[in-house]
Design a protein around this motif. Structure first.
Motif, PDB file in Angstrom:
ATOM      1  N   GLN A  10     -15.864  -3.968  23.398  1.00 10.98           N
ATOM      2  CA  GLN A  10     -17.300  -3.655  23.891  1.00 10.98           C
ATOM      3  C   GLN A  10     -17.799  -4.893  24.725  1.00 10.98           C
ATOM      4  O   GLN A  10     -17.756  -4.977  25.984  1.00 10.98           O
ATOM      5  CB  GLN A  10     -18.229  -3.385  22.937  1.00 10.98           C
ATOM      6  N   ILE A  29       0.842  -1.192  -0.074  1.00  7.48           N
ATOM      7  CA  ILE A  29       0.036  -0.085   0.184  1.00  7.48           C
ATOM      8  C   ILE A  29       0.886   1.270  -0.104  1.00  7.48           C
ATOM      9  O   ILE A  29       0.668   2.262  -0.668  1.00  7.48           O
ATOM     10  CB  ILE A  29      -0.821  -0.001   1.428  1.00  7.48           C
ATOM     11  N   SER A  49     -25.190  -8.638  23.849  1.00  6.68           N
ATOM     12  CA  SER A  49     -26.165  -8.064  23.257  1.00  6.68           C
ATOM     13  C   SER A  49     -26.767  -6.929  24.277  1.00  6.68           C
ATOM     14  O   SER A  49     -26.856  -5.688  23.573  1.00  6.68           O
ATOM     15  CB  SER A  49     -27.457  -8.988  23.182  1.00  6.68           C
ATOM     16  N   HIS A 105     -30.970   3.630  12.094  1.00  8.64           N
ATOM     17  CA  HIS A 105     -30.583   2.552  13.166  1.00  8.64           C
ATOM     18  C   HIS A 105     -31.396   1.315  12.356  1.00  8.64           C
ATOM     19  O   HIS A 105     -30.855   0.382  12.470  1.00  8.64           O
ATOM     20  CB  HIS A 105     -30.972   2.984  14.485  1.00  8.64           C
ATOM     21  N   MET A 151     -21.415   1.005  15.473  1.00  9.67           N
ATOM     22  CA  MET A 151     -22.323  -0.135  15.143  1.00  9.67           C
ATOM     23  C   MET A 151     -23.172   0.113  14.012  1.00  9.67           C
ATOM     24  O   MET A 151     -23.209  -0.810  13.079  1.00  9.67           O
ATOM     25  CB  MET A 151     -23.010  -0.521  16.544  1.00  9.67           C
ATOM     26  N   VAL A 152     -23.721   1.331  13.854  1.00  6.83           N
ATOM     27  CA  VAL A 152     -24.327   1.612  12.635  1.00  6.83           C
ATOM     28  C   VAL A 152     -23.703   1.601  11.281  1.00  6.83           C
ATOM     29  O   VAL A 152     -24.115   0.996  10.596  1.00  6.83           O
ATOM     30  CB  VAL A 152     -25.023   3.003  12.809  1.00  6.83           C
ATOM     31  N   VAL A 202     -25.905  -4.136  25.903  1.00 10.05           N
ATOM     32  CA  VAL A 202     -24.689  -3.107  26.179  1.00 10.05           C
ATOM     33  C   VAL A 202     -24.785  -2.487  27.388  1.00 10.05           C
ATOM     34  O   VAL A 202     -24.128  -2.176  28.021  1.00 10.05           O
ATOM     35  CB  VAL A 202     -24.613  -2.402  24.782  1.00 10.05           C
ATOM     36  N   GLN A 203     -26.076  -2.057  27.633  1.00 15.01           N
ATOM     37  CA  GLN A 203     -26.125  -1.475  29.012  1.00 15.01           C
ATOM     38  C   GLN A 203     -25.920  -2.292  30.246  1.00 15.01           C
ATOM     39  O   GLN A 203     -25.669  -1.788  31.154  1.00 15.01           O
ATOM     40  CB  GLN A 203     -27.733  -0.736  29.058  1.00 15.01           C
ATOM     41  N   MET A 243     -13.341  -0.501  12.735  1.00 18.58           N
ATOM     42  CA  MET A 243     -14.200  -0.202  14.157  1.00 18.58           C
ATOM     43  C   MET A 243     -13.345   0.756  15.084  1.00 18.58           C
ATOM     44  O   MET A 243     -13.831   1.712  15.368  1.00 18.58           O
ATOM     45  CB  MET A 243     -14.463  -1.237  14.731  1.00 18.58           C
ATOM     46  N   LYS A 252     -43.561   1.892  17.060  1.00 17.47           N
ATOM     47  CA  LYS A 252     -43.703   3.436  17.426  1.00 17.47           C
ATOM     48  C   LYS A 252     -44.213   4.099  16.080  1.00 17.47           C
ATOM     49  O   LYS A 252     -45.079   4.882  16.296  1.00 17.47           O
ATOM     50  CB  LYS A 252     -42.238   3.679  17.516  1.00 17.47           C
ATOM     51  N   ARG A 278     -22.625  -1.968  10.553  1.00 18.46           N
ATOM     52  CA  ARG A 278     -23.807  -2.861  10.024  1.00 18.46           C
ATOM     53  C   ARG A 278     -23.906  -2.548   8.821  1.00 18.46           C
ATOM     54  O   ARG A 278     -24.197  -3.238   7.879  1.00 18.46           O
ATOM     55  CB  ARG A 278     -24.959  -2.750  10.937  1.00 18.46           C
ATOM     56  N   TYR A 325     -22.032 -11.523  15.338  1.00 16.63           N
ATOM     57  CA  TYR A 325     -21.409 -10.264  15.488  1.00 16.63           C
ATOM     58  C   TYR A 325     -22.214  -8.970  15.047  1.00 16.63           C
ATOM     59  O   TYR A 325     -22.771  -9.043  14.274  1.00 16.63           O
ATOM     60  CB  TYR A 325     -19.956 -10.506  15.266  1.00 16.63           C
ATOM     61  N   GLU A 326     -21.451  -7.798  15.679  1.00 20.22           N
ATOM     62  CA  GLU A 326     -22.493  -6.540  15.313  1.00 20.22           C
ATOM     63  C   GLU A 326     -23.796  -6.621  15.497  1.00 20.22           C
ATOM     64  O   GLU A 326     -24.538  -6.168  14.928  1.00 20.22           O
ATOM     65  CB  GLU A 326     -21.857  -6.474  13.850  1.00 20.22           C
ATOM     66  N   GLY A 327     -24.098  -7.524  16.447  1.00 25.87           N
ATOM     67  CA  GLY A 327     -25.549  -7.664  16.982  1.00 25.87           C
ATOM     68  C   GLY A 327     -26.164  -8.782  16.497  1.00 25.87           C
ATOM     69  O   GLY A 327     -26.308  -9.178  15.398  1.00 25.87           O
ATOM     70  N   TYR A 351     -23.361   4.684  19.991  1.00 26.57           N
ATOM     71  CA  TYR A 351     -23.812   3.481  19.000  1.00 26.57           C
ATOM     72  C   TYR A 351     -23.251   3.748  17.634  1.00 26.57           C
ATOM     73  O   TYR A 351     -23.750   2.650  16.513  1.00 26.57           O
ATOM     74  CB  TYR A 351     -25.193   3.139  19.094  1.00 26.57           C
ATOM     75  N   GLN A 389     -35.275  -4.869  17.538  1.00 30.51           N
ATOM     76  CA  GLN A 389     -35.068  -3.296  17.400  1.00 30.51           C
ATOM     77  C   GLN A 389     -35.782  -2.713  16.410  1.00 30.51           C
ATOM     78  O   GLN A 389     -36.539  -1.590  16.443  1.00 30.51           O
ATOM     79  CB  GLN A 389     -33.586  -2.906  17.254  1.00 30.51           C
TER      80      GLN A 389
END
Ligand SMILES: CCCCCCCCCCCCCCCCCCCCCCCCCCCCCC(=O)SCCNC(=O)CCNC(=O)[C@H](O)C(C)(C)COP(=O)(O)OP(=O)(O)OC[C@H]1O[C@@H](n2cnc3c(N)ncnc32)[C@H](O)[C@@H]1OP(=O)(O)O
Ligand SMILES: Cc1cc2nc3c(=O)[nH]c(=O)nc-3n(C[C@H](O)[C@H](O)[C@H](O)COP(=O)(O)OP(=O)(O)OC[C@H]3O[C@@H](n4cnc5c(N)ncnc54)[C@H](O)[C@@H]3O)c2cc1C
Length: 645
Positions: free
Chosen positions: A138, A77, A145, A355, A262-263, A147-148, A106, A421, A266, A404-406, A259, A414
């Motif tokens: 993380q 490179i 899953s 999201h 992650m967006v 995260v909180q 990441m 909603k 994904r 991975y990644e959710g 977050y 989600q």
């Protein structure tokens, strides 16, 4: 192909469209096509990047070889002064999971998206020159899953002006981060922020893990690899790490951007799905044209297995999905760029939709692709099970994308929250926009009747779109009505989660179908190119309709007769696509090096190469195997039995 017999030449001559133009459509532009083609050849011609020995190397040799490839890639490179776009293609064609993915994919994005200007100025130049190597830490042993629910703490000490990062329990050990095990010098570590004894939720902190002089872990940090993963070779080129705590450098993160990485990832995973899927489909399609079984008349040639309708019914929807995912990936990249620009201007309005789209499409495309790679293996019969087919390794490397990644189910839940909603806001001031705009016509969609009377009526894109919209709207409203019956909405959400997941899948499939239809509305040059894409779009949509007929019928979006007509139309589309099948996979423009498959070779010269490949196995190094004298000979001479008697 100079001087080489092309066993697939007849197939290529059957094509009814301009393959060179289709290559441009697949690549996204002529510029990207030319750049990709050049870099693919560069990688294929470099002996350091050979990958045919991965399945037989020991873990240590495999890992060291990956380090060698990464160092060589970086050297090339720099030497060739490759642009970011070229370097990223080089990584793609080298085709080996490595710590560099996490560093560039990441660690750097996390700093760009979450660090302050001052922090970026300090860390980004070092990261860009790879003077530090970073990872994304993380997940913990006890929580991925949720995260909180992470346990690691970051306690601010005003005396030293430092954060003390602490993993107080076994379950709070960081577990899984790619690159952490053996290579990374730094990590973005996610931890619960504590200041003045008060908790402020999970934030990211840049932590130095290893000395830049001798690579030893810094005091207070225990670090290692988490062990062998699924499949030989495959993802074992990557060191996934475990670590427990340390001191760190300060950070200050806007809450809504935690977050963001992650967006971003994904979104890249969705684009990547079309690559993995197209690769498997290319192998299975070429081999299906080479392979012949039964059907010989009077000693003539047997039938190519690709001509069996059952083979087409399994293979062509996967081919169609590869194109569908390509286009939805392009669109998602646009959506991500748009939301990023808005965030920079402190406009958070489109973040929930971004999201939901990235989470939902990541889930839909990776689940489909992982299943499809396995289907392609079966489509290749026994030979698909050989490592030299390329399919076992592709599956083993790809399948963790469902986790991975959710985790894919967690991500669909989600989407379900977002959908519920949206439904709850119908009739209010807030009008549904973007991918949920169709909900604005919910009254019509709840009672409309599908107009299909004959099979060809299913070729009308508006008819397809309305059937998909009606199905999703009706499923979403039905589950929303059930939810409303629960006094405690969270309890209702848990109880109805299978229905919610099904509504989310329907919504995501609608997005993919609608983005394919939008693509067809663009100006697409080249003889027959648009026509072929139109056929693939119809196959993608009608196959979903057939596979999810229960949804369409139970919601009354179509009648049983219309479902049956859709299936008739599918069969007719398969016949139209058949002569174009090889050219459609040639349009991916994959080198034999990248495909890594004897069955998928461009020239179709499968049998001699399979035979040749078998002889290369280390087990064939000696005619009489190691262990003969200890275990086989005594058995044959009855010595073991005599000894026992
Ligand atoms: C040999 C190799 C040689 C090559 C060498 C070459 C080198 C040179 C290369 C140079 C190249 C240069 C160019 C670089 C190019 C880039 C390359 C790109 C490659 C990219 C590839 C990357 C590699 C991938 C590998 C795999 C990595 C895997 C990593 C991981 O897995 S990281 C861990 C991920 N973890 C998860 O995803 C956890 C899942 N859980 C969650 O996301 C959440 O916790 C949750 C489930 C969503 C939370 O649910 P809760 O209900 O608890 O919600 P919470 O209270 O937390 O949130 C509430 C509100 O927030 C909303 N919300 C949630 N998530 C998001 C979000 N992501 N975004 C926005 N909003 C969100 C939620 O909706 C709630 O909103 P409300 O309802 O309105 O309140
Ligand atoms: C190859 C690989 C690479 C990785 N790389 C990284 C990395 O670089 N950095 C990093 O931080 N992490 C990484 N991870 C970790 C990864 O992000 C997590 O494994 C992933 O987010 C899933 O979390 P989990 O393992 O906790 O699964 P769990 O949440 O424990 O899932 C187990 C099961 O429970 C179900 N489940 C969980 N919650 C719910 C719910 N609310 N409702 C219904 N069902 C539920 C899931 O669907 C699943 O079936 C990697 C993982 C792998 C496999």
């Amino acid at each position: 192909m100079d001087g080489v017999v092309d066993h697939l030449a007849d197939e290529r001559n059957k094509a009814q469209f301009d393959v060179e133009e289709m290559k441009i459509v697949w690549a996204g532009s002529r510029h990207v096509f030319e750049l990709s083609d050049r870099i693919a050849r560069l990688v294929a011609s470099d002996p350091v990047f050979r990958k045919d020995n991965r399945a037989t190397l020991s873990r240590k040799d495999l890992f060291k070889n990956t380090l060698r490839k990464a160092a060589h890639a970086w050297k090339r490179i720099i030497e060739l002064r490759l642009s970011e776009e070229e370097a990223s293609k080089l990584r793609f064609y080298v085709d080996e999971a490595a710590f560099t993915d996490l560093h560039w994919g990441m660690f750097v994005p996390a700093i760009k998206g979450q660090a302050t200007e001052e922090q970026q100025q300090k860390w980004l130049p070092l990261a860009y020159k790879m003077q530090i190597i970073g990872c994304y830490a993380q997940t913990e042993l006890g929580h991925g899953s949720n995260v909180q629910g992470l346990e690691t703490t970051a306690t601010f000490d005003p005396q030293t002006d430092e954060f003390d990062i602490h993993s107080p329990t076994l379950t709070s050990s960081k577990w899984w981060p790619g690159g952490l095990g053996k290579v990374s010098t730094h990590a973005v570590v996610y931890a619960r922020l504590i200041t003045d004894g008060q908790e402020h939720g999970v934030h990211g902190f840049i932590v130095q893990l290893r000395s830049l002089d001798d690579h030893l872990p810094l005091p207070g940090i225990t670090i290692g690899d988490i062990g062998m993963k699924f499949g030989n070779g495959a993802y074992n080129t990557m060191d996934n790490g475990v670590t427990r705590n340390g001191k760190c450098v300060r950070s200050n993160v806007p809450r809504q951007l935690i977050y963001g990485t992650m967006v971003f990832v994904r979104q890249t995973i969705v684009s990547d799905a079309s690559c993995a899927l197209s690769r498997a489909v290319c192998i299975a399609t070429r081999y299906s044209a080479v392979r012949r079984q039964f059907g010989s008349q009077n000693g003539g040639v047997e039938t190519q297995v690709i001509d069996y309708k059952t083979q087409q019914n399994r293979l062509f929807p996967l081919l169609a999905a590869a194109y569908a995912f390509r286009f939805v990936g392009e669109w998602l990249k646009w959506l991500y760029t748009d939301v990023t620009q808005r965030l920079q201007a402190n406009d958070f309005s489109t973040l929930p939709e971004a999201h939901a789209c990235t989470a939902g499409l990541k889930s839909l495309t990776t689940t489909f692709t992982a299943d499809a790679i396995e289907e392609c293996r079966k489509l290749c019969g026994g030979h698909g099970y050989l490592c030299s087919s390329g399919l076992p390794e592709l599956f083993a490397v790809y399948v963790p994308a469902c986790t991975y990644e959710g985790d894919n189910v967690v991500l669909l839940l989600q989407v379900a929250r977002f959908l519920m909603k949206t439904v709850s806001q119908l009739g209010s001031e807030k009008k549904p926009v973007g991918t949920t705009a169709y909900m604005g016509r919910v009254e019509h969609l709840m009672q409309c009747r599908c107009s299909v009377q004959k099979a060809e009526d299913w070729l009308n894109p508006n008819t397809i779109l309305e059937a998909f919209e009606a199905r999703t709207a009706r499923m979403s409203v039905a589950v929303a009505q059930k939810l409303a019956q629960f006094a405690n909405p969270e309890e209702g959400f848990l109880e109805l989660s299978p229905n919610l997941v099904e509504a989310s899948v329907a919504h995501c499939q609608l997005i993919v179908v609608s983005k394919f239809i939008e693509k067809l509305q663009q100006d697409i040059p080249g003889k027959g190119v648009k026509e072929l894409l139109g056929m693939l779009c119809n196959i993608y949509a009608l196959n979903i309709l057939h596979k999810h007929l229960g949804d369409f019928l139970s919601t009354g979006s179509i009648t049983p007769k219309q479902g049956s007509l859709a299936n008739d139309q599918l069969r007719s589309l398969y016949s139209q696509v058949r002569p174009n099948a090889i050219a459609l996979v040639d349009a991916f423009n994959y080198t034999d090096h990248y495909l890594g498959s004897v069955l998928g070779r461009y020239d179709g010269n499968v049998y001699p190469k399979l035979y040749e490949e078998a002889w290369k196995d280390p087990l064939n190094d000696s005619v009489v195997p190691d262990g003969y004298h200890e275990y086989i000979r005594p058995l044959l001479k009855n010595q073991l039995r005599n000894a026992r008697l």
